[in-house]
Design an enzyme around this catalytic site. Structure first.
Site, PDB file in Angstrom:
ATOM      1  N   LYS A  13      39.911  50.191  30.768  1.00 22.85           N
ATOM      2  CA  LYS A  13      40.101  51.439  31.542  1.00 22.85           C
ATOM      3  C   LYS A  13      41.469  52.067  31.216  1.00 22.85           C
ATOM      4  O   LYS A  13      41.565  53.253  30.928  1.00 22.85           O
ATOM      5  CB  LYS A  13      40.010  51.167  33.062  1.00 22.85           C
ATOM      6  CG  LYS A  13      38.694  50.566  33.510  1.00 22.85           C
ATOM      7  CD  LYS A  13      38.626  50.357  35.007  1.00 22.85           C
ATOM      8  CE  LYS A  13      39.619  49.363  35.575  1.00 22.85           C
ATOM      9  NZ  LYS A  13      39.431  47.963  35.090  1.00 22.85           N
ATOM     10  N   ARG A  88      37.451  51.384  44.361  1.00 21.43           N
ATOM     11  CA  ARG A  88      36.998  50.028  44.070  1.00 21.43           C
ATOM     12  C   ARG A  88      36.129  49.479  45.186  1.00 21.43           C
ATOM     13  O   ARG A  88      35.672  48.331  45.095  1.00 21.43           O
ATOM     14  CB  ARG A  88      38.219  49.104  43.964  1.00 21.43           C
ATOM     15  CG  ARG A  88      38.730  48.934  42.577  1.00 21.43           C
ATOM     16  CD  ARG A  88      40.040  48.213  42.714  1.00 21.43           C
ATOM     17  NE  ARG A  88      40.223  47.254  41.687  1.00 21.43           N
ATOM     18  CZ  ARG A  88      40.977  47.493  40.596  1.00 21.43           C
ATOM     19  NH1 ARG A  88      41.530  48.647  40.410  1.00 21.43           N
ATOM     20  NH2 ARG A  88      41.151  46.558  39.724  1.00 21.43           N
ATOM     21  N   ARG A 127      46.348  40.204  26.404  1.00 22.51           N
ATOM     22  CA  ARG A 127      47.010  41.470  26.746  1.00 22.51           C
ATOM     23  C   ARG A 127      48.523  41.266  26.897  1.00 22.51           C
ATOM     24  O   ARG A 127      48.981  40.278  27.462  1.00 22.51           O
ATOM     25  CB  ARG A 127      46.460  42.026  28.071  1.00 22.51           C
ATOM     26  CG  ARG A 127      47.266  43.244  28.525  1.00 22.51           C
ATOM     27  CD  ARG A 127      46.582  44.068  29.558  1.00 22.51           C
ATOM     28  NE  ARG A 127      46.200  43.316  30.740  1.00 22.51           N
ATOM     29  CZ  ARG A 127      45.455  43.834  31.714  1.00 22.51           C
ATOM     30  NH1 ARG A 127      45.019  45.071  31.631  1.00 22.51           N
ATOM     31  NH2 ARG A 127      45.135  43.101  32.752  1.00 22.51           N
ATOM     32  N   ARG A 160      51.123  40.267  32.019  1.00 17.68           N
ATOM     33  CA  ARG A 160      51.049  40.632  33.435  1.00 17.68           C
ATOM     34  C   ARG A 160      50.897  39.368  34.269  1.00 17.68           C
ATOM     35  O   ARG A 160      50.178  38.450  33.885  1.00 17.68           O
ATOM     36  CB  ARG A 160      49.836  41.557  33.651  1.00 17.68           C
ATOM     37  CG  ARG A 160      50.240  42.968  33.991  1.00 17.68           C
ATOM     38  CD  ARG A 160      49.067  43.909  33.971  1.00 17.68           C
ATOM     39  NE  ARG A 160      48.041  43.628  34.972  1.00 17.68           N
ATOM     40  CZ  ARG A 160      47.012  44.436  35.206  1.00 17.68           C
ATOM     41  NH1 ARG A 160      46.872  45.555  34.534  1.00 17.68           N
ATOM     42  NH2 ARG A 160      46.118  44.122  36.112  1.00 17.68           N
ATOM     43  N   ARG A 171      39.634  38.032  40.276  1.00 14.65           N
ATOM     44  CA  ARG A 171      39.475  39.491  40.159  1.00 14.65           C
ATOM     45  C   ARG A 171      38.050  39.835  39.728  1.00 14.65           C
ATOM     46  O   ARG A 171      37.477  40.817  40.205  1.00 14.65           O
ATOM     47  CB  ARG A 171      40.498  40.051  39.150  1.00 14.65           C
ATOM     48  CG  ARG A 171      41.912  40.071  39.723  1.00 14.65           C
ATOM     49  CD  ARG A 171      42.974  40.129  38.658  1.00 14.65           C
ATOM     50  NE  ARG A 171      42.895  41.306  37.827  1.00 14.65           N
ATOM     51  CZ  ARG A 171      43.535  41.427  36.660  1.00 14.65           C
ATOM     52  NH1 ARG A 171      44.273  40.446  36.199  1.00 14.65           N
ATOM     53  NH2 ARG A 171      43.421  42.534  35.976  1.00 14.65           N
TER      54      ARG A 171
HETATM   55  P1  AP5 Z   1      43.032  47.382  29.550  1.00 19.28           P
HETATM   56  O1  AP5 Z   1      42.826  48.759  29.042  1.00 19.28           O
HETATM   57  O2  AP5 Z   1      44.383  46.982  30.005  1.00 19.28           O
HETATM   58  O3  AP5 Z   1      41.900  47.042  30.653  1.00 19.28           O
HETATM   59  P2  AP5 Z   1      41.737  47.544  32.159  1.00 19.28           P
HETATM   60  O4  AP5 Z   1      40.290  47.842  32.353  1.00 19.28           O
HETATM   61  O5  AP5 Z   1      42.717  48.618  32.464  1.00 19.28           O
HETATM   62  O6  AP5 Z   1      42.070  46.186  32.887  1.00 19.28           O
HETATM   63  P3  AP5 Z   1      42.994  45.915  34.166  1.00 19.28           P
HETATM   64  O7  AP5 Z   1      43.277  44.425  34.154  1.00 19.28           O
HETATM   65  O8  AP5 Z   1      44.163  46.828  34.188  1.00 19.28           O
HETATM   66  O9  AP5 Z   1      41.993  46.242  35.265  1.00 19.28           O
HETATM   67  P4  AP5 Z   1      42.088  45.855  36.734  1.00 19.28           P
HETATM   68  O10 AP5 Z   1      41.106  46.795  37.303  1.00 19.28           O
HETATM   69  O11 AP5 Z   1      41.843  44.432  37.022  1.00 19.28           O
HETATM   70  O12 AP5 Z   1      43.629  46.019  37.086  1.00 19.28           O
HETATM   71  P5  AP5 Z   1      44.436  47.159  37.829  1.00 19.28           P
HETATM   72  O13 AP5 Z   1      45.750  47.267  37.183  1.00 19.28           O
HETATM   73  O14 AP5 Z   1      43.613  48.366  37.984  1.00 19.28           O
HETATM   74  O15 AP5 Z   1      42.539  46.364  28.400  1.00 19.28           O
HETATM   75  C1  AP5 Z   1      42.666  44.961  28.579  1.00 19.28           C
HETATM   76  C2  AP5 Z   1      43.067  44.319  27.224  1.00 19.28           C
HETATM   77  O16 AP5 Z   1      41.988  44.462  26.294  1.00 19.28           O
HETATM   78  C3  AP5 Z   1      44.285  45.002  26.562  1.00 19.28           C
HETATM   79  O17 AP5 Z   1      45.037  44.025  25.929  1.00 19.28           O
HETATM   80  C4  AP5 Z   1      43.665  45.966  25.542  1.00 19.28           C
HETATM   81  O18 AP5 Z   1      44.506  46.184  24.425  1.00 19.28           O
HETATM   82  C5  AP5 Z   1      42.384  45.239  25.152  1.00 19.28           C
HETATM   83  N1  AP5 Z   1      41.268  46.143  24.870  1.00 19.28           N
HETATM   84  C6  AP5 Z   1      40.951  47.298  25.526  1.00 19.28           C
HETATM   85  N2  AP5 Z   1      39.833  47.852  25.009  1.00 19.28           N
HETATM   86  C7  AP5 Z   1      39.426  47.002  24.007  1.00 19.28           C
HETATM   87  C8  AP5 Z   1      38.322  47.038  23.090  1.00 19.28           C
HETATM   88  N3  AP5 Z   1      37.412  48.033  23.107  1.00 19.28           N
HETATM   89  N4  AP5 Z   1      38.206  46.011  22.216  1.00 19.28           N
HETATM   90  C9  AP5 Z   1      39.129  45.004  22.198  1.00 19.28           C
HETATM   91  N5  AP5 Z   1      40.203  44.926  23.034  1.00 19.28           N
HETATM   92  C10 AP5 Z   1      40.342  45.917  23.918  1.00 19.28           C
HETATM   93  O19 AP5 Z   1      44.614  46.509  39.272  1.00 19.28           O
HETATM   94  C11 AP5 Z   1      45.454  45.384  39.456  1.00 19.28           C
HETATM   95  C12 AP5 Z   1      45.403  44.934  40.898  1.00 19.28           C
HETATM   96  O20 AP5 Z   1      45.902  45.993  41.757  1.00 19.28           O
HETATM   97  C13 AP5 Z   1      44.013  44.631  41.462  1.00 19.28           C
HETATM   98  O21 AP5 Z   1      43.625  43.295  41.167  1.00 19.28           O
HETATM   99  C14 AP5 Z   1      44.233  44.868  42.948  1.00 19.28           C
HETATM  100  O22 AP5 Z   1      44.901  43.783  43.530  1.00 19.28           O
HETATM  101  C15 AP5 Z   1      45.167  46.066  42.973  1.00 19.28           C
HETATM  102  N6  AP5 Z   1      44.441  47.339  43.009  1.00 19.28           N
HETATM  103  C16 AP5 Z   1      44.402  48.298  42.024  1.00 19.28           C
HETATM  104  N7  AP5 Z   1      43.635  49.334  42.402  1.00 19.28           N
HETATM  105  C17 AP5 Z   1      43.153  49.028  43.647  1.00 19.28           C
HETATM  106  C18 AP5 Z   1      42.267  49.690  44.546  1.00 19.28           C
HETATM  107  N8  AP5 Z   1      41.700  50.865  44.236  1.00 19.28           N
HETATM  108  N9  AP5 Z   1      42.006  49.079  45.727  1.00 19.28           N
HETATM  109  C19 AP5 Z   1      42.576  47.915  46.046  1.00 19.28           C
HETATM  110  N10 AP5 Z   1      43.390  47.217  45.244  1.00 19.28           N
HETATM  111  C20 AP5 Z   1      43.679  47.772  44.044  1.00 19.28           C
HETATM  112 MG    MG Z   2      44.386  48.793  33.771  1.00 18.98          MG
END
Ligand code: AP5
Ligand code: MG
Length: 216
Positions: A13, A88, A127, A160, A171
């Site tokens: 994402k 979410r 990552r 991270r 997660r």
């Molecule tokens: P990346 O692009 O970083 O993936 P992502 O989908 O953004 O993954 P996140 O871990 O950021 O998602 P998340 O939803 O768990 O975390 P968030 O920060 O939102 O890609 C991942 C890796 O793969 C990278 O190394 C990249 O280079 C590689 N990659 C990407 N595409 C690829 C491809 N096509 N092929 C190969 N490799 C690839 O949330 C973190 C925490 O915050 C949550 O756990 C929660 O506690 C809190 N939080 C956030 N939003 C909310 C909400 N709305 N409500 C409540 N709590 C929330």
């Molecule tokens: Mg992300």
């Protein structure tokens, strides 16, 4: 263009959101990034969010909803926005719909980056992120030019804290329970579009661009 990005942790994402934001000139709003910035600044919000994020749990809806509403009221969101990692839960989705309706607006698209669980662990453990500018890398799939160093600002890149196998597993379980229901929520509203996130970063962006060009 008012878009949300759905997908499990590690789906890509954040990676895709940066390219979409650049190509279509809409702000990229990541709730995860907002929480992490607040954690690094030790704000009250950061201290509260950290309790949940470190365990791989969701930050409570009330807090998350109010942060997103405040952000969407900023001027740069008038022409559109891209939400990454929000909503979410069904409660967050309903709050977003209500907020947009109050402002005479609505979502254009819910874009799901579909990636099966077996791909996720390798993506998460490989990552690396830049603590200074937020750029994101992968040691195998998207390495920086110089090992361990951010291409954008030259800082040392790190893992991270919530990318440990145990937290990733929590997660993913929470995604299945609380976020998966949003797929049907948006399907029922005829807003869902699914791209296959198992391909390369460039290929996934091509699939996304084809969808977004239709609503531009
Ligand atoms: P990346 O692009 O970083 O993936 P992502 O989908 O953004 O993954 P996140 O871990 O950021 O998602 P998340 O939803 O768990 O975390 P968030 O920060 O939102 O890609 C991942 C890796 O793969 C990278 O190394 C990249 O280079 C590689 N990659 C990407 N595409 C690829 C491809 N096509 N092929 C190969 N490799 C690839 O949330 C973190 C925490 O915050 C949550 O756990 C929660 O506690 C809190 N939080 C956030 N939003 C909310 C909400 N709305 N409500 C409540 N709590 C929330
Ligand atoms: Mg992300």
């Amino acid at each position: 263009m008012k878009i949300i990005l759905l997908g499990p942790p590690g789906a890509g994402k954040g990676t895709q959101a940066k390219s979409i934001s650049r190509k279509y000139s809409i702000p990229h709003i990541s709730t995860g990034d907002i929480f992490r910035q607040n954690i690094s600044l030790s704000t009250e919000l950061g201290k509260e969010a950290k309790k949940y994020i470190d365990k791989g749990q969701l930050v409570p809806d009330e807090l998350t909803i109010s942060i997103v509403k405040d952000r969407l009221l900023k001027d740069d969101c008038k022409k559109g926005f891209l939400l990454d990692g929000y909503p979410r839960t069904v409660k967050q989705a309903e709050a977003l719909d209500g907020f947009l309706a109050e402002h005479g607006s609505r979502l254009n698209l819910a874009l799901l980056i579909a990636v099966p669980r077996e791909f996720i662990l390798e993506r998460m453990t490989g990552r690396r992120v830049c603590p200074s500018c937020g750029a994101s890398y992968h040691i195998k799939f998207n390495p920086p030019q110089q090992e361990g160093i951010c291409d954008v600002c030259g800082s040392t890149i790190i893992q991270r804290e919530d990318d440990t196998p145990e937290t990733v597993s929590n997660r993913l379980d929470i995604y299945d329970k609380q976020t998966q229901p949003l797929i049907d929520y948006y399907k029922d509203k005829n807003l869902l579009s699914v791209v296959d996130g198992t391909y390369s970063i460039n290929n996934v962006f091509k699939q996304i661009s084809e969808r977004l060009d239709l609503i531009k």
